[in-house]
Scaffold this motif. Structure first.
Motif, PDB file in Angstrom:
ATOM      1  N   LEU A 166       0.818  -1.210   0.000  1.00  0.00           N
ATOM      2  CA  LEU A 166       0.000   0.000   0.000  1.00  0.00           C
ATOM      3  C   LEU A 166       0.850   1.258   0.000  1.00  0.00           C
ATOM      4  O   LEU A 166       1.928   1.293   0.621  1.00  0.00           O
ATOM      5  N   GLY A 167       0.369   2.274  -0.673  1.00  0.00           N
ATOM      6  CA  GLY A 167       1.063   3.563  -0.681  1.00  0.00           C
ATOM      7  C   GLY A 167       0.329   4.505  -1.618  1.00  0.00           C
ATOM      8  O   GLY A 167      -0.872   4.344  -1.870  1.00  0.00           O
ATOM      9  N   THR A 168       1.080   5.436  -2.132  1.00  0.00           N
ATOM     10  CA  THR A 168       0.513   6.394  -3.093  1.00  0.00           C
ATOM     11  C   THR A 168       1.029   6.027  -4.485  1.00  0.00           C
ATOM     12  O   THR A 168       2.247   5.849  -4.653  1.00  0.00           O
ATOM     13  N   PRO A 169       0.119   5.878  -5.454  1.00  0.00           N
ATOM     14  CA  PRO A 169       0.576   5.515  -6.796  1.00  0.00           C
ATOM     15  C   PRO A 169       1.605   6.517  -7.325  1.00  0.00           C
ATOM     16  O   PRO A 169       1.413   7.732  -7.190  1.00  0.00           O
ATOM     17  N   VAL A 170       2.690   5.993  -7.866  1.00  0.00           N
ATOM     18  CA  VAL A 170       3.712   6.869  -8.459  1.00  0.00           C
ATOM     19  C   VAL A 170       3.175   7.337  -9.809  1.00  0.00           C
ATOM     20  O   VAL A 170       2.843   6.520 -10.671  1.00  0.00           O
ATOM     21  N   GLU A 171       3.081   8.655  -9.934  1.00  0.00           N
ATOM     22  CA  GLU A 171       2.493   9.272 -11.136  1.00  0.00           C
ATOM     23  C   GLU A 171       3.129   8.739 -12.422  1.00  0.00           C
ATOM     24  O   GLU A 171       4.353   8.793 -12.567  1.00  0.00           O
ATOM     25  N   GLY A 172       2.313   8.207 -13.296  1.00  0.00           N
ATOM     26  CA  GLY A 172       2.799   7.801 -14.621  1.00  0.00           C
ATOM     27  C   GLY A 172       3.606   6.510 -14.650  1.00  0.00           C
ATOM     28  O   GLY A 172       4.047   6.087 -15.717  1.00  0.00           O
ATOM     29  N   ALA A 173       3.819   5.854 -13.496  1.00  0.00           N
ATOM     30  CA  ALA A 173       4.691   4.673 -13.471  1.00  0.00           C
ATOM     31  C   ALA A 173       3.955   3.402 -13.890  1.00  0.00           C
ATOM     32  O   ALA A 173       4.553   2.508 -14.473  1.00  0.00           O
ATOM     33  N   ASP A 174       2.671   3.337 -13.594  1.00  0.00           N
ATOM     34  CA  ASP A 174       1.915   2.152 -13.974  1.00  0.00           C
ATOM     35  C   ASP A 174       1.323   2.350 -15.359  1.00  0.00           C
ATOM     36  O   ASP A 174       1.020   3.472 -15.768  1.00  0.00           O
ATOM     37  N   GLU A 175       1.178   1.242 -16.068  1.00  0.00           N
ATOM     38  CA  GLU A 175       0.499   1.275 -17.361  1.00  0.00           C
ATOM     39  C   GLU A 175      -0.864   1.929 -17.169  1.00  0.00           C
ATOM     40  O   GLU A 175      -1.612   1.526 -16.276  1.00  0.00           O
ATOM     41  N   PRO A 176      -1.198   2.906 -18.002  1.00  0.00           N
ATOM     42  CA  PRO A 176      -2.551   3.448 -17.856  1.00  0.00           C
ATOM     43  C   PRO A 176      -3.573   2.401 -18.280  1.00  0.00           C
ATOM     44  O   PRO A 176      -3.290   1.569 -19.141  1.00  0.00           O
ATOM     45  N   GLY A 177      -4.724   2.405 -17.651  1.00  0.00           N
ATOM     46  CA  GLY A 177      -5.794   1.510 -18.098  1.00  0.00           C
ATOM     47  C   GLY A 177      -6.167   1.884 -19.529  1.00  0.00           C
ATOM     48  O   GLY A 177      -5.873   2.993 -19.985  1.00  0.00           O
ATOM     49  N   ASN A 178      -6.790   0.978 -20.257  1.00  0.00           N
ATOM     50  CA  ASN A 178      -7.124   1.323 -21.646  1.00  0.00           C
ATOM     51  C   ASN A 178      -8.416   2.124 -21.743  1.00  0.00           C
ATOM     52  O   ASN A 178      -8.845   2.483 -22.839  1.00  0.00           O
ATOM     53  N   GLY A 179      -9.009   2.421 -20.571  1.00  0.00           N
ATOM     54  CA  GLY A 179     -10.184   3.280 -20.570  1.00  0.00           C
ATOM     55  C   GLY A 179     -11.456   2.580 -21.017  1.00  0.00           C
ATOM     56  O   GLY A 179     -12.531   3.148 -20.984  1.00  0.00           O
ATOM     57  N   GLU A 180     -11.311   1.330 -21.450  1.00  0.00           N
ATOM     58  CA  GLU A 180     -12.491   0.581 -21.900  1.00  0.00           C
ATOM     59  C   GLU A 180     -13.221   0.006 -20.694  1.00  0.00           C
ATOM     60  O   GLU A 180     -12.578  -0.546 -19.799  1.00  0.00           O
ATOM     61  N   PRO A 181     -14.544   0.088 -20.690  1.00  0.00           N
ATOM     62  CA  PRO A 181     -15.244  -0.600 -19.596  1.00  0.00           C
ATOM     63  C   PRO A 181     -15.058  -2.111 -19.739  1.00  0.00           C
ATOM     64  O   PRO A 181     -14.876  -2.604 -20.857  1.00  0.00           O
ATOM     65  N   GLU A 182     -15.048  -2.830 -18.626  1.00  0.00           N
ATOM     66  CA  GLU A 182     -14.931  -4.294 -18.692  1.00  0.00           C
ATOM     67  C   GLU A 182     -16.129  -4.826 -19.470  1.00  0.00           C
ATOM     68  O   GLU A 182     -17.258  -4.336 -19.325  1.00  0.00           O
ATOM     69  N   ARG A 183     -15.877  -5.824 -20.285  1.00  0.00           N
ATOM     70  CA  ARG A 183     -16.975  -6.398 -21.081  1.00  0.00           C
ATOM     71  C   ARG A 183     -17.536  -7.598 -20.344  1.00  0.00           C
ATOM     72  O   ARG A 183     -16.805  -8.565 -20.091  1.00  0.00           O
ATOM     73  N   VAL A 184     -18.818  -7.515 -20.020  1.00  0.00           N
ATOM     74  CA  VAL A 184     -19.424  -8.589 -19.241  1.00  0.00           C
ATOM     75  C   VAL A 184     -19.411  -9.886 -20.055  1.00  0.00           C
ATOM     76  O   VAL A 184     -19.405 -10.980 -19.500  1.00  0.00           O
ATOM     77  N   GLY A 185     -19.325  -9.771 -21.375  1.00  0.00           N
ATOM     78  CA  GLY A 185     -19.245 -10.952 -22.237  1.00  0.00           C
ATOM     79  C   GLY A 185     -17.988 -11.768 -21.992  1.00  0.00           C
ATOM     80  O   GLY A 185     -17.910 -12.938 -22.375  1.00  0.00           O
ATOM     81  N   ASP A 186     -16.975 -11.180 -21.360  1.00  0.00           N
ATOM     82  CA  ASP A 186     -15.731 -11.908 -21.076  1.00  0.00           C
ATOM     83  C   ASP A 186     -15.858 -12.827 -19.860  1.00  0.00           C
ATOM     84  O   ASP A 186     -14.975 -13.626 -19.586  1.00  0.00           O
ATOM     85  N   VAL A 187     -16.943 -12.642 -19.101  1.00  0.00           N
ATOM     86  CA  VAL A 187     -17.113 -13.443 -17.883  1.00  0.00           C
ATOM     87  C   VAL A 187     -17.710 -14.802 -18.237  1.00  0.00           C
ATOM     88  O   VAL A 187     -18.644 -14.876 -19.050  1.00  0.00           O
ATOM     89  N   ARG A 188     -17.162 -15.862 -17.689  1.00  0.00           N
ATOM     90  CA  ARG A 188     -17.784 -17.186 -17.868  1.00  0.00           C
ATOM     91  C   ARG A 188     -19.005 -17.248 -16.948  1.00  0.00           C
ATOM     92  O   ARG A 188     -18.851 -17.259 -15.732  1.00  0.00           O
ATOM     93  N   PHE A 189     -20.154 -17.222 -17.519  1.00  0.00           N
ATOM     94  CA  PHE A 189     -21.397 -17.081 -16.745  1.00  0.00           C
ATOM     95  C   PHE A 189     -22.493 -17.846 -17.459  1.00  0.00           C
ATOM     96  O   PHE A 189     -22.649 -17.701 -18.677  1.00  0.00           O
ATOM     97  N   GLU A 190     -23.191 -18.693 -16.771  1.00  0.00           N
ATOM     98  CA  GLU A 190     -24.349 -19.340 -17.391  1.00  0.00           C
ATOM     99  C   GLU A 190     -25.438 -19.563 -16.361  1.00  0.00           C
ATOM    100  O   GLU A 190     -25.158 -19.773 -15.180  1.00  0.00           O
ATOM    101  N   TRP A 191     -26.671 -19.477 -16.828  1.00  0.00           N
ATOM    102  CA  TRP A 191     -27.813 -19.749 -15.955  1.00  0.00           C
ATOM    103  C   TRP A 191     -28.011 -21.250 -15.854  1.00  0.00           C
ATOM    104  O   TRP A 191     -27.890 -21.953 -16.847  1.00  0.00           O
ATOM    105  N   LEU A 192     -28.310 -21.745 -14.696  1.00  0.00           N
ATOM    106  CA  LEU A 192     -28.638 -23.162 -14.530  1.00  0.00           C
ATOM    107  C   LEU A 192     -30.132 -23.377 -14.720  1.00  0.00           C
ATOM    108  O   LEU A 192     -30.917 -22.478 -14.500  1.00  0.00           O
TER     109      LEU A 192
END
Ligand SMILES: Cc1cc2nc3c(=O)[nH]c(=O)nc-3n(C[C@H](O)[C@H](O)[C@H](O)COP(=O)(O)O)c2cc1C
Length: 192
Positions: A166-192
């Protein structure tokens, strides 16, 4: 069906990410207290509170690194791993070792208790983020090593479930997120 606009409280979850590069300041005692209060709210079958936390900052990070070094040496780990051990905890100004500490229970299985402890790691990370800090949940060889557990005074039935850096994120050091919302279609999900 029109997509829902996420309410403010959900944004913390939708935008959660880890921060690999962390500097000062770390969450202070007041922040830590709020984070721990949040951790106490994880789902907990039987309210056993089957977890505990070992915290390191300042010289505590040196002590944690030394314990890692001694454990790696005792286990005959490769020279490179032994040499880098003292530096490992210094990747953040605050490290929480999250320990599943199961209670004797006729109704709550060990695995449930370990999952409960695991929930505290994510909750602490999210709470830290809400307070403006960053963090990353790490595991690695030491998490499973009984010799290292003994270095930290863990009992036989206890298990580390995460190292939360834990700490304070170092500015610009981490890869920026791609800004895309997570796609729920990527989740393995099925109704029983
Ligand atoms: C149990 C557990 C152990 C993990 N151990 C490591 C680790 O040792 N090193 C690491 O770089 N990431 C580890 N991760 C993954 C990171 O916490 C993080 O999720 C990953 O870097 C992806 O980044 P994101 O959380 O922003 O999607 C672990 C995650 C979990 C749940």
């Amino acid at each position: 069906m029109a997509p829902l606009t996420p309410p403010a409280g959900l944004r913390l979850l939708l935008e959660r990410r880890s921060h690999h590069h962390l500097g000062a300041p770390a969450p202070d005692d007041a922040a830590l207290e709020l984070m721990l209060r949040a951790a106490l709210r994880v789902p907990d079958f039987g309210h056993l509170r089957p977890y505990r936390f070992l915290a390191a900052r300042g010289e505590g990070l040196d002590r944690l690194g030394e314990a890692m070094r001694r454990a790696a040496l005792a286990a005959g780990q490769p020279e490179k791993r032994i040499a880098r051990a003292p530096r490992m905890p210094h990747r953040a100004p605050l490290v929480l070792v999250v320990v599943a500490s199961p209670r004797a229970s006729a109704t709550v299985p060990l695995f449930d208790q370990q999952l409960c402890a695991g929930c505290t790691v994510l909750t602490l990370q999210l709470a830290a983020r809400a307070l403006g800090y960053g963090g990353i949940w790490r595991s690695g060889w030491w998490m499973y090593d009984r010799g290292f557990h003994r270095e930290l005074g863990l009992a036989e039935e206890e298990q580390i479930v995460g190292f939360l850096y834990l700490g304070t994120p170092v500015e610009g050091a981490d890869e920026p997120g791609n800004g895309e919302p997570e796609r729920v279609g990527d989740v393995r999900f099925e109704w029983l």
